[in-house]
Design an enzyme around this catalytic site. Sequence first.
Site, mmCIF file in Angstrom:
data_model
loop_
_atom_site.group_PDB
_atom_site.id
_atom_site.type_symbol
_atom_site.label_atom_id
_atom_site.label_comp_id
_atom_site.label_asym_id
_atom_site.label_seq_id
_atom_site.Cartn_x
_atom_site.Cartn_y
_atom_site.Cartn_z
ATOM 1 N N ASP A 123 -56.835 -38.932 43.339
ATOM 2 C CA ASP A 123 -57.264 -39.818 42.257
ATOM 3 C C ASP A 123 -58.723 -40.278 42.337
ATOM 4 O O ASP A 123 -59.433 -40.292 41.337
ATOM 5 C CB ASP A 123 -56.383 -41.070 42.221
ATOM 6 C CG ASP A 123 -54.946 -40.770 41.865
ATOM 7 O OD1 ASP A 123 -54.558 -39.592 41.895
ATOM 8 O OD2 ASP A 123 -54.195 -41.716 41.586
ATOM 9 N N SER A 470 -50.353 -47.813 38.686
ATOM 10 C CA SER A 470 -50.464 -46.368 38.818
ATOM 11 C C SER A 470 -50.605 -45.683 37.468
ATOM 12 O O SER A 470 -50.100 -46.163 36.445
ATOM 13 C CB SER A 470 -49.219 -45.821 39.539
ATOM 14 O OG SER A 470 -49.113 -44.420 39.399
#
Length: 576
Positions: A123, A470
């Site tokens: 990420d 998330s």
Amino acid sequence: MPGHRSNLPATSALGIARRAHWRSLGLSVADLTKPKVAIVNTSSELAACYAHLDDIVPVLKAELRERGVIPFEIRTTAPSDFVTSAGRAGRYILPSRDLIVDDIEAAVEGAQLDAMICLSSCDKTTPGHLMAAGRLNIPTVVIPCGYQHSGRAEGREADVEEVFLLAAKAAVTGEPTDGLEELADDAILGPGVCAGMATANSMHIVAEALGMAVPGSAPVRANGEPMWDAVRRSAAALVDLIDRDVRPRDIMTAGSVRNAVRAMLAVGGSINTIKHLQAIAIESHVDIDVWEEFRVLGRQTPLLASVRPNGPWLVEDFEDAGGGATLLRELLPLLDGDRLTVTGATLAENLASARPGDGQVIRSLADPFGSDPAITVLRGSLAPGGAVAKRPVPDPGPAMFRGPARVFGNREEAIAGIASGRLREGDVAVIRGIGVTGAPGMGMTSAFIFALHARGLAQSVALVTDGQFSGLVNQGVTVGEVSPEAAADGPLGRVQDDDLIEIDLREGRLDLLVDPAELAARAPYRAPADRDSGGGLLDQYEQLVQPLACGAVLCARTGLAVCTDAAESAREKENA
């Protein structure tokens, strides 16, 4: 080849010392005058995301040497959300993005290397690499290194997304985890980032939409032939960029940032791409309000793909239907196709060879999955600087929510509030003090959202927080990253129990229904005295981090209105 900044004068003391080091590493006399390139390998043995990156390096080195440049492998910190979020409630995750940027600067700028090629994976690595490209402004290509082979793609019961959801539910309900452990063992069947359109795959597509990755490179299966093809094409592209002296700020412009915003709206990408794109813009000296771009363009950009967790399609289906290149081709009438890319061609020229959508996994502008934004930026009296919500498409939940606030100081308190009955249907849970400075580092609230889901409250209890969640989260009325945060004396810090909060997803509004004079008379938020920040990196981060409106970067770019406005607002609050 004179003129490259890595070629120090041979007669200088530093030049002679550098020659001694590099000759001892096997470089020939001829090599000393060639361009020197950093292969930025954000690798780690901690997580599957990075397990294959070391195998890419020798192939990339050979490709670059064959084209007349000298590669050096540079390593950085390598965070993985599911692994390095264990410490201090996940507050190391966002700061690690900027740590990657600083790692790259120290190694690449310190050595005065001529260019870099970045192996991007989990990420925070892709935004970190793009931010570093903008900051250093040397020829750069980003290589999205692919997603993992998942259990669900093999017809098994679960992938990592499913395991994540079920584990969160079990943690709340106390259900046995024996079967869950078996699912976890079969969820990830190979290296690469999490399957699904969460933050990693979203940012890989962002790199291509910005023009910083070669076309057709995102998303791809890790170690699949399209990934290896992208590696080879990226090496060729980088050498061409060096020869033509094309730099990231020539590519990453306001127009290319808007293209990336459109791409995220069309694919229903992760909400985390907002702050990352803002940070990339800041580091590239692009004066653009990415939050406002998402808010405005969200009403004008239909959803052309619906990949898990947004919809039924696997990321494998999306890649097989043409992936990011096909998405961008279908979206081209809404894009700035004249933007330059790392191939030397414009975005429109690159997309001429992309195949059209199949009308099922990737649809056309004339037949989208939906016209309501999957990523909604909200503003209002509770979030004058902005906030963000993520919804599935089609959206089964309410578009409006109004209810009394129940205020919590952290995620664990809020989860306990579910079990104790303090949180009831119709309430708005407020989790505050966990923004970029308040946490510090930005706290994660995903576990609370999944706890609501486990108790059947996901549609009847809303969440408003200055923390983050998330990229897999899109359940219920969930609003995160409220700005200004509570610790910056944003209105969220003065909310009290029973204050009415109104959320309007269709109009993009988040309002606190309290008289402004009463709100101003209340005491400002104060962080708890027992807050644990470890006395190290997180404390340093708290002192340096800029507001979310400025991308949560560690150094505001003077002269950019988006940073100046955020800084002035913060000073006004402090002086008041």
